[in-house]
Scaffold this motif. Structure first.
Motif, PDB file in Angstrom:
ATOM      1  N   UNK A 126       0.863  -1.188   0.000  1.00 33.90           N
ATOM      2  CA  UNK A 126       0.000   0.000   0.000  1.00 33.90           C
ATOM      3  C   UNK A 126       0.897   1.234   0.000  1.00 33.90           C
ATOM      4  N   UNK A 127       0.838   1.997  -1.076  1.00 31.21           N
ATOM      5  CA  UNK A 127       1.711   3.149  -1.245  1.00 31.21           C
ATOM      6  C   UNK A 127       0.939   4.292  -1.899  1.00 31.21           C
ATOM      7  N   UNK A 128       1.496   5.484  -1.786  1.00 33.52           N
ATOM      8  CA  UNK A 128       0.936   6.659  -2.456  1.00 33.52           C
ATOM      9  C   UNK A 128       2.049   7.682  -2.579  1.00 33.52           C
ATOM     10  N   UNK A 129       1.943   8.550  -3.564  1.00 29.89           N
ATOM     11  CA  UNK A 129       2.954   9.594  -3.685  1.00 29.89           C
ATOM     12  C   UNK A 129       2.888  10.506  -2.464  1.00 29.89           C
ATOM     13  N   UNK A 130       4.020  11.044  -2.086  1.00 31.11           N
ATOM     14  CA  UNK A 130       4.094  11.896  -0.901  1.00 31.11           C
ATOM     15  C   UNK A 130       3.103  13.053  -1.004  1.00 31.11           C
ATOM     16  N   UNK A 131       2.978  13.624  -2.199  1.00 36.68           N
ATOM     17  CA  UNK A 131       2.066  14.758  -2.378  1.00 36.68           C
ATOM     18  C   UNK A 131       0.609  14.362  -2.168  1.00 36.68           C
ATOM     19  N   UNK A 132       0.294  13.095  -2.373  1.00 33.19           N
ATOM     20  CA  UNK A 132      -1.101  12.648  -2.318  1.00 33.19           C
ATOM     21  C   UNK A 132      -1.582  12.317  -0.914  1.00 33.19           C
ATOM     22  N   UNK A 133      -0.694  12.278   0.069  1.00 38.01           N
ATOM     23  CA  UNK A 133      -1.156  11.859   1.397  1.00 38.01           C
ATOM     24  C   UNK A 133      -1.404  13.033   2.343  1.00 38.01           C
ATOM     25  N   UNK A 134      -1.064  14.248   1.898  1.00 38.46           N
ATOM     26  CA  UNK A 134      -1.155  15.410   2.787  1.00 38.46           C
ATOM     27  C   UNK A 134      -2.113  16.460   2.235  1.00 38.46           C
ATOM     28  N   UNK A 135      -3.009  16.920   3.087  1.00 45.85           N
ATOM     29  CA  UNK A 135      -3.869  18.075   2.822  1.00 45.85           C
ATOM     30  C   UNK A 135      -3.328  19.271   3.590  1.00 45.85           C
ATOM     31  N   UNK A 136      -3.876  20.430   3.320  1.00 42.57           N
ATOM     32  CA  UNK A 136      -3.518  21.629   4.086  1.00 42.57           C
ATOM     33  C   UNK A 136      -4.794  22.356   4.473  1.00 42.57           C
ATOM     34  N   UNK A 137      -4.866  22.754   5.746  1.00 48.37           N
ATOM     35  CA  UNK A 137      -6.046  23.467   6.235  1.00 48.37           C
ATOM     36  C   UNK A 137      -6.087  24.882   5.684  1.00 48.37           C
ATOM     37  N   UNK A 138      -7.200  25.563   5.907  1.00 48.03           N
ATOM     38  CA  UNK A 138      -7.313  26.957   5.477  1.00 48.03           C
ATOM     39  C   UNK A 138      -6.285  27.841   6.163  1.00 48.03           C
ATOM     40  N   UNK A 139      -5.827  27.408   7.333  1.00 48.33           N
ATOM     41  CA  UNK A 139      -4.802  28.153   8.067  1.00 48.33           C
ATOM     42  C   UNK A 139      -3.392  27.765   7.647  1.00 48.33           C
ATOM     43  N   UNK A 140      -3.278  26.880   6.663  1.00 53.66           N
ATOM     44  CA  UNK A 140      -1.965  26.484   6.177  1.00 53.66           C
ATOM     45  C   UNK A 140      -1.297  25.398   6.992  1.00 53.66           C
ATOM     46  N   UNK A 141      -2.073  24.658   7.793  1.00 55.69           N
ATOM     47  CA  UNK A 141      -1.506  23.590   8.618  1.00 55.69           C
ATOM     48  C   UNK A 141      -1.634  22.263   7.874  1.00 55.69           C
ATOM     49  N   UNK A 142      -0.516  21.574   7.612  1.00 54.20           N
ATOM     50  CA  UNK A 142      -0.586  20.295   6.893  1.00 54.20           C
ATOM     51  C   UNK A 142      -1.116  19.177   7.793  1.00 54.20           C
ATOM     52  N   UNK A 143      -1.937  18.309   7.226  1.00 50.25           N
ATOM     53  CA  UNK A 143      -2.463  17.164   7.973  1.00 50.25           C
ATOM     54  C   UNK A 143      -2.634  15.994   7.029  1.00 50.25           C
ATOM     55  N   UNK A 144      -2.545  14.798   7.575  1.00 51.54           N
ATOM     56  CA  UNK A 144      -2.662  13.612   6.751  1.00 51.54           C
ATOM     57  C   UNK A 144      -4.107  13.453   6.285  1.00 51.54           C
ATOM     58  N   UNK A 145      -4.296  13.027   5.048  1.00 49.04           N
ATOM     59  CA  UNK A 145      -5.638  12.901   4.486  1.00 49.04           C
ATOM     60  C   UNK A 145      -6.472  11.908   5.302  1.00 49.04           C
ATOM     61  N   UNK A 146      -7.773  12.128   5.366  1.00 46.62           N
ATOM     62  CA  UNK A 146      -8.608  11.314   6.262  1.00 46.62           C
ATOM     63  C   UNK A 146      -8.607   9.834   5.932  1.00 46.62           C
ATOM     64  N   UNK A 147      -8.614   9.463   4.656  1.00 46.20           N
ATOM     65  CA  UNK A 147      -8.646   8.039   4.321  1.00 46.20           C
ATOM     66  C   UNK A 147      -7.347   7.342   4.734  1.00 46.20           C
ATOM     67  N   UNK A 148      -6.225   8.064   4.678  1.00 46.96           N
ATOM     68  CA  UNK A 148      -4.951   7.495   5.121  1.00 46.96           C
ATOM     69  C   UNK A 148      -4.979   7.293   6.635  1.00 46.96           C
ATOM     70  N   UNK A 149      -5.443   8.326   7.360  1.00 47.45           N
ATOM     71  CA  UNK A 149      -5.502   8.216   8.818  1.00 47.45           C
ATOM     72  C   UNK A 149      -6.450   7.106   9.249  1.00 47.45           C
ATOM     73  N   UNK A 150      -7.569   6.968   8.574  1.00 49.85           N
ATOM     74  CA  UNK A 150      -8.509   5.912   8.933  1.00 49.85           C
ATOM     75  C   UNK A 150      -7.923   4.529   8.671  1.00 49.85           C
ATOM     76  N   UNK A 151      -7.071   4.399   7.651  1.00 46.27           N
ATOM     77  CA  UNK A 151      -6.397   3.125   7.434  1.00 46.27           C
ATOM     78  C   UNK A 151      -5.500   2.788   8.618  1.00 46.27           C
ATOM     79  N   UNK A 152      -4.756   3.780   9.119  1.00 45.23           N
ATOM     80  CA  UNK A 152      -3.922   3.533  10.298  1.00 45.23           C
ATOM     81  C   UNK A 152      -4.775   3.050  11.478  1.00 45.23           C
TER      82      UNK A 152
END
Length: 200
Positions: A126-152
């Motif tokens: 199970x892999x994904x490009x680094x760019x594809x696993x991170x979102x950024x909030x409206x405040x500019x705070x990076x966070x892991x995408x929800x589907x990735x976190x739910x897999x963990x």
């Protein structure tokens, strides 16, 4: 070595951002807080706060945190000091406090990469490009995408009540692509089935 594993007084998301925005590495908020950032509200109480970095960035991280924070390797319920110059090849968790007498402030999780891809440690196919696993909030705070976190959360050997609660809370807000990715990933890790699939 420290044994006070329940001695948590986590810093805030904003404070984490203040610490990590000064470090020239990729990072993102993980855990329950990542899901709440995605939702735009705090949906439950959080007893800790997690940050993901890539394993190859650990020495840069150490350089920037050393002196201001105490860093401990966490494995199998043991917390031992992470010493300067030590490269962590297999350990995944670092706990951080202001000093030896302070509560735990945040946790760092080291994740592996290869050829600019994130690798899920429990099922390395199970892999994904680094760019594809991170979102950024409206405040500019990076966070892991929800589907990735739910897999963990789904893939843990022990699924806690709060993990299932988080899954149920955010599931209605996942789009079809996110649900499919999570369903396919869970099926890959658990080919004999997983009870979360009943909702996916």
């Amino acid at each position: 070595m420290r044994i006070d594993i329940d001695n948590w007084n986590p810093i805030t998301v904003s404070e984490v951002n203040e610490v990590f925005s000064k470090i020239p590495i990729n990072w993102c908020i993980a855990g329950g807080w990542a899901l709440d950032i995605h939702m735009g509200e705090e949906t439950r109480e959080h007893k800790d706060i997690d940050v993901i970095i890539f394993r190859e960035d650990q020495q840069v991280l150490y350089k920037y945190l050393y002196g201001a924070w105490d860093l401990y390797k966490a494995e199998n319920g043991k917390l031992e000091a992470w010493i300067q110059g030590e490269y962590l090849c297999s350990k995944h968790d670092i706990w951080v406090s202001k000093d030896a007498n302070s509560s735990w402030a945040f946790q760092i999780m080291l994740v592996d990469t290869e050829n600019d891809e994130w690798i899920y440690q429990r099922e390395k196919s199970i892999r994904a490009s680094i760019e594809e696993i991170i979102h950024e909030s409206q405040d500019g705070i990076p966070y892991i995408k929800p589907e990735i976190q739910l897999l963990y959360k789904a893939g843990s050997s022990i699924i806690r009540n709060k993990d299932f609660q988080d899954f149920q809370t955010i599931l209605p807000f996942l789009d079809a692509r996110e649900k499919k990715w999570l369903r396919d990933a869970i099926n890959k890790q658990f080919p004999c089935g997983h009870y979360w699939l009943n909702w996916l």
